[in-house]
Design a protein around this motif. Structure first.
Motif: not given
Length: 621
Positions: A428, A431-432, A440
């Motif tokens: 996550g 992805y953020g 995320a």
């Protein structure tokens, strides 16, 4: 307890202590008595000085053959041969002698303790045809039997040491024909080693019955019961034996095993393992591994390291000890020291997967990422299914802001361990940072589905909602974390920002003030939230104070401070101050002009010539 008998056989140091009981057929006509013993230290003192001290009257005496005596009843009441200790100092050390009497006290011919007359005859005689037992030495004075007994005993002891158990058994039984029950404990040992355990137990019981304060038969019986797998019965016998001063390495070792594996108190076993090593280090040094393992499991890193290093004194290239010391130093964050031992292991087993992982950890924490990567990948080449190595590679790349590489390894790890919350959480985060906020959000929600109570994941999800402008989803998560004291005060600032942009201005003021109350960093940004909230509420005087405080604290010239102060002044229609601070913000080169042009808070100054000049001046930059 695998190969228990073999281990005990190599460890067991035979300590044969003789107790010779009365021969009633020869003694019934006379009072039975025993010589009084003293320890080696006291005996040496009187021998070297030329004079001993009479234990009857305390006077010095040069006589060496007159010995103090104690009657049978007093001897038994005091606990028997091995419980008395040295008459002079209460020591209980092998190799002593006799307590002396002066000639005047000896003529009384009485028990030194109760004064009972003994009728022993010549005070200078060592014997008068009866059994006399001295402390720490054995005197057999049955006419014609002493030499015969000692001959059988010595042969039995030699056979026992040489593991000729049938021969030892035969000799000890002949000893018993002379002194009934005198060799019961030794007979039990021989029978046990012949795998005749049930017979052995009867002899140990007999020895205990004859002399209940003698520790040896309790210990040997405990060993036998352990051989039979009856550890619950053996444990208390080991303790009784030790309490009665049976100084047996085998008993110490087995009692340690009983404490560690039956009572499940491993740390309490360590002192007994240490006693075994102290008695015979060359045969029992492997117990350092057990001590190291116990301390390792208890996370007592220094004690564990000490034990493994002690083992290396006997086997200096032992792979296991070297690797454990390396791993322990990794846990202690002593990475240079860890490499010293791990690289020695690498010379022995370069293709060991766990070793390469540990070496990789050391290099990673020393910021030598290329070497760390080399060893992590070597571990994976040996075993591609090592999820924890994939995970560590992900962590290492993430720490270097290599988010795509990190995501790759976290994904591989998740395929092997789908419920590893840390891995899902870190995906996550990757992805953020890659600005894939939907993914995320999905990973943070997945992590919470595995464990809904994870504070870090809840906070990360709230942050993602904030970045996505999903303010109504973010606000309750922040509020829950703050009310439960699960997070520190800084979260109040993020909550206040969400509340402001969600037009909850009073709530934003409250959250900002909570932040300021606990903050000691003089952060200017919460004052911006206060200024803008007060403007929205029509409280211009409070807003002006907040703007001034924000500018006062903006020691680092943050563009967002100047920009938001400009917005506040614009909303209050103070165009000069708004333009002044907007120019300062633009001079940092960090303002995105397109966002500024769309900002409604600057509406009141957008038609001014000064604003247009600023746009013309900075729009191309």
């Amino acid at each position: 307890m695998k190969n228990l008998k073999q281990f005990c056989s190599t460890l067991h140091v035979i300590m044969i202590v003789l107790i010779f009981l009365e021969v009633s057929s020869l003694l019934n006509a006379q009072e039975r008595y025993y010589n009084i013993g003293i320890c080696k230290r006291c005996n040496d003192a009187q021998e070297n000085g030329g004079y001993g001290r009479c234990v009857g009257c305390g006077k010095n005496t040069y006589l060496t053959k007159i010995r103090a005596k104690i009657c049978w009843d007093c001897w038994a009441k005091s606990g028997g041969l091995w419980a008395r200790g040295c008459w002079l100092c209460n020591e209980n050390t092998l190799g002593g002698g006799y307590a002396r009497l002066c000639s005047e006290c000896a003529k009384k011919d009485e028990c030194i303790e109760c004064g009972k007359k003994l009728g022993s005859g010549d005070i200078y005689a060592e014997t008068d045809n009866r059994k006399i037992v001295a402390k720490y030495t054995v005197q057999i004075t049955i006419p014609g039997k002493k030499e015969e007994f000692m001959n059988y005993f010595n042969k039995g002891a030699e056979a026992l040491n040489n593991k000729n158990y049938e021969e030892a058994l035969d000799h000890f039984k002949k000893c018993n024909e002379i002194i009934p029950h005198g060799m019961d404990c030794n007979i039990g040992v021989a029978l046990r080693e012949l795998k005749r355990e049930e017979e052995a137990l009867t002899y140990f019981d007999s020895a205990i019955k004859e002399e209940p304060n003698w520790g040896d038969p309790y210990g040997e019986k405990g060993i036998t019961l352990a051989y039979l797998g009856k550890w619950n019965d053996a444990g208390p016998l080991f303790k009784k034996s030790i309490d009665l001063n049976y100084d047996s390495p085998t008993v110490y070792w087995m009692y340690g095993k009983y404490i560690q594996e039956i009572l499940k108190k491993p740390s309490d076993a360590i002192p007994f393992y240490e006693k075994v090593i102290e008695k015979n280090p060359t045969k029992s040094y492997k117990l350092f591994i057990d001590i190291g393992s116990i301390n390792y499991d208890l996370e007592k890193w220094d004690e564990a390291e000490k034990a493994y290093k002690a083992y290396l004194q006997f086997v200096n290239d032992d792979y296991y000890s070297l690797s454990m010391i390396g791993e322990i130093n990794n846990k202690k964050q002593e990475y240079e020291e860890a490499l010293t031992y791990l690289l020695r292991c690498y010379e022995i087993k370069p293709a060991h997967k766990e070793l390469n992982y540990q070496i990789g950890l050391s290099y990673e924490n020393l910021k030598q990422f290329d070497k760390a990567e080399e060893h992590f990948k070597k571990a994976l080449s040996i075993d591609p299914d090592l999820a924890y190595v994939l995970k560590e590679l992900g962590e290492m790349y993430f720490s270097q802001n290599k988010f795509e590489d990190a995501l790759n390894y976290f994904t591989q790890c998740e395929n092997k361990t789908p419920n590893d919350v840390r891995v899902i959480f870190m995906k996550g985060h990757c992805y953020g940072y890659l600005n894939q906020l939907d993914k995320a959000e999905s990973n943070f929600k997945k992590a919470l589905s595995v464990n809904p109570e994870l504070v870090d994941v809840q906070l990360a999800l709230a942050d993602v909602y904030r970045f996505q402008n999903k303010l109504t989803e973010a606000i309750p998560i922040y509020q829950k974390l703050i009310s439960s004291n699960a997070v520190d005060y800084t979260v109040n600032f993020y909550l206040s920002a969400c509340q402001f942009y969600n037009k909850k201005y009073l709530d934003a003021l409250e959250s900002s003030k909570r932040y300021i109350k606990e903050d000691n960093t003089n952060n200017p940004q919460p004052y911006l939230i206060i200024a803008l909230s007060e403007v929205k509420l029509g409280h211009y005087s409070e807003a002006l104070l907040a703007c001034e405080k924000a500018l006062e604290l903006n020691l680092n010239g943050l563009y967002e401070v100047y920009y938001n102060v400009a917005c506040a002044y614009s909303l209050m229609n103070d165009k000069d101050k708004a333009l002044e601070n907007l120019k300062k913000a633009l001079m940092t080169g960090k303002v995105i002009i397109s966002n500024m042009e769309a900002d409604e808070d600057l509406t009141n100054i957008k038609q001014t010539e000064e604003y247009k000049k600023l746009i013309a001046q900075y729009n191309h930059k």
